[in-house]
Design an enzyme around this catalytic site. Structure first.
Site, short mmCIF file in Angstrom:
data_model
loop_
_atom_site.label_atom_id
_atom_site.label_comp_id
_atom_site.label_asym_id
_atom_site.label_seq_id
_atom_site.Cartn_x
_atom_site.Cartn_y
_atom_site.Cartn_z
N ASN A 43 74.89 35.57 27.12
CA ASN A 43 73.69 36.39 27.24
C ASN A 43 73.48 37.07 25.89
O ASN A 43 74.07 38.11 25.61
CB ASN A 43 73.91 37.41 28.37
CG ASN A 43 72.73 38.35 28.56
OD1 ASN A 43 71.81 38.40 27.74
ND2 ASN A 43 72.76 39.10 29.64
N ARG A 64 71.41 32.57 28.89
CA ARG A 64 70.25 33.34 29.32
C ARG A 64 69.19 33.18 28.24
O ARG A 64 69.43 33.47 27.07
CB ARG A 64 70.60 34.82 29.44
CG ARG A 64 69.39 35.68 29.80
CD ARG A 64 69.68 37.17 29.69
NE ARG A 64 68.50 37.94 30.06
CZ ARG A 64 68.28 39.19 29.63
NH1 ARG A 64 69.16 39.80 28.85
NH2 ARG A 64 67.20 39.83 29.99
N HIS A 77 63.82 39.67 33.42
CA HIS A 77 64.95 40.05 34.29
C HIS A 77 64.91 39.24 35.59
O HIS A 77 65.47 39.67 36.61
CB HIS A 77 64.92 41.54 34.67
CG HIS A 77 65.12 42.49 33.53
ND1 HIS A 77 64.39 43.64 33.39
CD2 HIS A 77 65.98 42.48 32.49
CE1 HIS A 77 64.78 44.29 32.30
NE2 HIS A 77 65.75 43.60 31.73
N HIS A 100 65.19 47.07 38.81
CA HIS A 100 66.25 46.74 37.84
C HIS A 100 66.17 47.77 36.72
O HIS A 100 65.28 47.71 35.87
CB HIS A 100 66.06 45.32 37.31
CG HIS A 100 67.02 44.95 36.22
ND1 HIS A 100 68.06 44.06 36.40
CD2 HIS A 100 67.11 45.35 34.92
CE1 HIS A 100 68.74 43.94 35.27
NE2 HIS A 100 68.19 44.72 34.36
N ARG A 156 61.89 51.77 25.21
CA ARG A 156 60.53 51.23 25.26
C ARG A 156 59.62 52.11 26.10
O ARG A 156 60.06 52.64 27.12
CB ARG A 156 60.54 49.81 25.86
CG ARG A 156 61.35 48.83 25.04
CD ARG A 156 61.48 47.47 25.74
NE ARG A 156 62.82 46.94 25.54
CZ ARG A 156 63.40 46.04 26.31
NH1 ARG A 156 62.75 45.52 27.33
NH2 ARG A 156 64.63 45.64 26.06
N ASP A 207 70.77 57.10 26.98
CA ASP A 207 71.80 56.87 28.00
C ASP A 207 71.65 57.91 29.11
O ASP A 207 71.71 59.12 28.87
CB ASP A 207 73.19 56.96 27.35
CG ASP A 207 74.26 56.43 28.29
OD1 ASP A 207 74.31 56.88 29.47
OD2 ASP A 207 75.05 55.58 27.86
N MET A 208 71.44 57.41 30.33
CA MET A 208 71.18 58.31 31.46
C MET A 208 72.35 59.27 31.71
O MET A 208 72.13 60.40 32.17
CB MET A 208 70.86 57.48 32.71
CG MET A 208 70.30 58.26 33.86
SD MET A 208 68.84 59.27 33.46
CE MET A 208 67.51 58.07 33.49
N ARG A 209 73.57 58.84 31.39
CA ARG A 209 74.72 59.75 31.56
C ARG A 209 74.56 60.99 30.68
O ARG A 209 74.77 62.12 31.12
CB ARG A 209 76.04 59.04 31.16
CG ARG A 209 76.55 58.10 32.21
CD ARG A 209 77.57 57.15 31.63
NE ARG A 209 76.92 56.20 30.74
CZ ARG A 209 77.45 55.02 30.40
NH1 ARG A 209 78.63 54.67 30.85
NH2 ARG A 209 76.80 54.20 29.61
N GLY A 268 70.35 52.04 37.88
CA GLY A 268 70.12 51.90 39.32
C GLY A 268 71.41 51.92 40.12
O GLY A 268 71.47 52.46 41.21
N GLU A 291 73.97 38.97 36.66
CA GLU A 291 73.19 37.93 36.00
C GLU A 291 74.09 36.78 35.54
O GLU A 291 73.71 35.62 35.60
CB GLU A 291 72.44 38.53 34.80
CG GLU A 291 71.30 39.46 35.22
CD GLU A 291 70.80 40.34 34.07
OE1 GLU A 291 71.50 41.32 33.74
OE2 GLU A 291 69.73 40.06 33.52
N1 LIG Z 1 77.73 56.06 35.18
C1 LIG Z 1 76.46 56.01 34.79
N2 LIG Z 1 75.60 56.98 35.15
C2 LIG Z 1 74.30 56.94 34.75
N3 LIG Z 1 73.79 55.99 34.00
C3 LIG Z 1 74.59 54.99 33.60
C4 LIG Z 1 75.96 54.94 33.97
N4 LIG Z 1 76.49 53.82 33.43
C5 LIG Z 1 75.50 53.21 32.76
N5 LIG Z 1 74.36 53.89 32.85
C6 LIG Z 1 73.04 53.57 32.27
O1 LIG Z 1 72.90 52.16 32.25
C7 LIG Z 1 72.39 51.73 30.98
C8 LIG Z 1 72.85 50.33 30.68
O2 LIG Z 1 72.48 49.48 31.72
P1 LIG Z 1 72.74 47.90 31.68
O3 LIG Z 1 72.22 47.34 32.93
O4 LIG Z 1 74.15 47.65 31.32
O5 LIG Z 1 71.77 47.59 30.48
P2 LIG Z 1 71.46 46.31 29.59
O6 LIG Z 1 71.98 45.11 30.34
O7 LIG Z 1 69.98 46.35 29.50
O8 LIG Z 1 72.14 46.55 28.29
C9 LIG Z 1 72.90 52.78 30.00
O9 LIG Z 1 72.05 52.87 28.89
C10 LIG Z 1 72.88 54.04 30.84
O10 LIG Z 1 71.62 54.67 30.72
C1 LIG Z 2 64.01 41.27 28.97
C2 LIG Z 2 64.78 42.51 28.75
O1 LIG Z 2 64.24 43.61 28.73
O2 LIG Z 2 66.09 42.36 28.63
P1 LIG Z 2 67.17 43.50 28.35
O3 LIG Z 2 67.09 44.46 29.49
O4 LIG Z 2 68.46 42.74 28.32
O5 LIG Z 2 66.78 44.11 27.03
MG LIG Z 3 70.55 43.83 31.22
#
Ligand SMILES: Nc1ncnc2c1ncn2[C@@H]1O[C@H](COP(=O)(O)OP(=O)(O)O)[C@@H](O)[C@H]1O
Ligand SMILES: CC(=O)OP(=O)(O)O
Ligand SMILES: [Mg+2]
Length: 403
Positions: free
Chosen positions: A12, A96, A185, A213, A246, A287-289, A337, A389
Site C-alpha cells: 500500500n 493498492r 477507500h 472511514h 485536507r 492527530d485526533m489523539r 473511527g 484493507e
Molecule cells: N487511539 C486513537 N485515538 C484517536 N485517534 C486515533 C487513535 N489512533 C489513531 N488515531 C487517528 O487515526 C489517524 C490515522 O488513521 P489511519 O486509518 O491509520 O490513517 P491512514 O491509513 O490514512 O494513514 C491518526 O492520524 C489519528 O488521528
Molecule cells: C485515497 C486516500 O485518501 O487515501 P489515504 O487515506 O490513504 O490518504
Molecule cells: Mg488509510
C-alpha cells in the site's frame, strides 16, 4: 515452484509511506507487517514485525530517498527472516492502486496496458498514482515471474448511479476531461460494509449501511444491499469530509478568490487544500489523539476544529440517510473511527429521532473485533468495524491468481 504457493505480499504505497503485509492465504495468517514512513525526508523510519518467527518489532531510522528505495528496504527486512521476495511460496504481489478511473471495476492482473492506464490517471491522482506505479515497477523488477495484481480504491464505487457520480457542470467539458465523482477507500468501504452485515447476522444484500472511514484521509459511503450508491470523495480524494490535512467540501469560488485576490498559484492552492487544511489547518494538529489531549486541557482552537470535523460528519450521516431511505447500520472505521469514542458520540448525538444513538459504556470499550455500540432499543445499529484493507487486497489478489 512449490505446488500451490499461497502467500501474498500486499503493498500500500501512499504519497510518503509504504505499508506492507505478507499473508498466507491458506489460513489467512499474517507472516510479517510493516511500514516505511517519511519517504524522501532526511530521516525516514522503517518498522518491521516478523510475526511468522515470533520476532520482535524492528525499528530503524535511515534516509530513504524514494519509493523504490523503500521497497528495496522492505525486501531486505523480509529476507532477513527467511521471508524474502525470492520465496517460491509467494503466489502474487497485490498493490493498492488509488485511482482506477471508470475502467477498472475489478481486481486486475497488471500488464503494460494496465500500467499505462494508471499512468494516464496521474493528473487526477497526483499524490497517489505515481507512488503506486513505482511500487509496481520495483516489485516487477524484483520478481518478474510473479503475477502482480492491482486492487483499485475506486472499484467499489463504480456502481454509483449517474445522479451521484456526475457533477452539475457542462457535460461536454466534463466528459472531455473525465471529470466525475470516482470515490476512494473503496476496498475499505466494501470490506467494512460486508463485515457490518455479518455482525448483524445478515447477508450484505439485505442491509443498507452508512460506512464512515475516518483515517488521515476520510470518506463516507452509502451502501445499499452491498452496492455503493454514493460516496463523499469525488474526482480526487479532496472532496467530502474534513480530514487530517485536507479541507473536504468547499465553495469552489474559494479557489478563484485565492487566485485573483491572494496572489496564489494553482499549485499553492492545491497544496493549501490538500496538505495545510482540514484539522491541521484549523488547529495545527492532524492527530485526533493530540486534539483530544488539547481539548481536555482547555484549548479552544482544538475544540473548534473538533466541532467543525463532527459537524461535517453529521451532515453526511443525514445526507446518506436520506439517500438510502432506510438505514440498518452506521459503521465507524479506520484510525479515528475505530479509536476515537468522542468522535462517534458527537457524530450521532441528537439523532435519536432518526433511530440513532450510542451507548456510552459500549462506546468506551476498546477491542479489535467488530462490535455494536448502540443501545438495544435503537432502530439503527451503530457499530465499530475495524477495517483491513491489506487482508481484503490479499484476498482479492489471491482469488484472481489461484482461480
Ligand atoms: N487511539 C486513537 N485515538 C484517536 N485517534 C486515533 C487513535 N489512533 C489513531 N488515531 C487517528 O487515526 C489517524 C490515522 O488513521 P489511519 O486509518 O491509520 O490513517 P491512514 O491509513 O490514512 O494513514 C491518526 O492520524 C489519528 O488521528
Ligand atoms: C485515497 C486516500 O485518501 O487515501 P489515504 O487515506 O490513504 O490518504
Ligand atoms: Mg488509510
Amino acid at each position: 515452484m512449490t505446488a500451490n504457493p499461497t502467500r501474498v505480499l500486499v503493498l500500500n504505497s501512499g504519497s510518503s509511506s509504504v505499508k506492507y503485509q505478507l499473508l498466507d492465504m491458506a489460513d489467512r495468517s499474517r507472516l510479517a507487517v510493516g511500514l516505511v514512513e517519511r519517504i524522501g525526508e532526511e530521516t525516514s523510519r522503517l518498522a518491521h514485525t516478523p510475526l511468522a518467527t515470533g520476532g520482535a518489532k524492528r525499528e530503524r531510522e535511515e534516509p530513504i530517498a524514494d519509493h523504490e528505495a523503500a521497497l528495496k528496504a522492505v525486501a531486505r527486512e523480509l529476507a532477513a527472516d527467511g521471508l524474502g521476495l525470492d520465496s517460491p511460496e509467494l503466489a502474487a504481489i497485490g498493490h493498492r492502486v488509488v485511482h482506477g478511473g471508470k475502467k477498472f471495476t475489478e481486481p486486475t492482473v497488471i500488464t503494460e496496458e494496465v500500467v499505462a492506464e494508471i499512468e494516464r490517471l496521474i493528473p487526477v491522482a497526483p499524490l497517489h498514482n505515481p507512488a503506486n506505479i513505482t511500487g509496481i515497477r520495483t516489485a516487477q523488477a524484483l520478481r518478474p515471474d510473479l503475477p502482480q495484481v492491482a486492487v483499485f480504491d475506486t472499484a467499489f464505487h463504480t456502481t454509483m448511479p449517474e445522479s451521484a457520480a456526475r457533477y452539475a457542470i457542462d457535460v461536454e467539458t466534463a466528459d472531455a476531461h473525465r471529470i466525475r465523482r470516482y470515490g476512494f477507500h473503496g476496498t475499505s468501504h466494501a470490506y467494512v460494509s460486508r463485515e457490518t452485515a455479518r455482525l448483524l447476522g445478515k447477508d450484505p444484500s439485505e442491509v443498507n449501511v452508512i460506512v464512515l472511514h475516518l483515517g488521515n484521509g476520510a470518506s463516507a459511503s452509502a451502501v445499499r444491499g452491498g452496492r455503493c450508491v454514493d460516496t463523499s470523495m469525488g474526482l480526487t480524494p479532496l472532496e467530502g469530509l474534513v480530514m487530517g490535512t485536507r479541507s473536504g467540501d468547499l465553495d469552489p469560488a474559494v479557489i478563484f478568490h485565492l487566485a485573483r485576490n491572494a496572489g496564489m498559484s494553482v499549485d499553492e492552492i492545491d497544496s493549501l487544500l490538500n496538505k495545510k487544511s482540514g484539522l491541521i489547518g484549523l488547529c495545527g494538529d492532524n492527530d485526533m489523539r493530540e486534539i483530544r489531549r488539547r481539548i481536555d486541557a482547555g484549548d479552544e482552537k482544538a475544540a473548534l476544529a473538533f466541532e467543525i470535523y463532527v459537524h461535517r460528519l453529521k451532515k453526511y450521516i443525514g445526507a446518506y440517510y436520506a439517500v438510502l431511505g432506510k438505514v440498518d447500520a452506521v459503521a465507524f472505521t479506520a484510525g479515528v473511527g475505530e479509536n476515537a469514542a468522542p468522535v462517534r458520540e458527537a457524530a450521532v448525538a441528537g439523532l435519536e429521532e432518526l433511530g440513532l444513538a450510542v451507548d456510552a459504556d459500549l462506546n468506551a470499550v476498546r477491542a479489535d473485533e467488530p462490535r455494536l455500540i448502540s443501545p438495544e432499543y435503537a432502530r439503527v445499529a451503530v457499530a465499530v468495524v475495524p477495517t483491513d484493507e491489506e487482508l481484503e487486497i490479499a484476498t482479492q489478489s489471491y482469488a484472481l491468481v489461484s482461480a
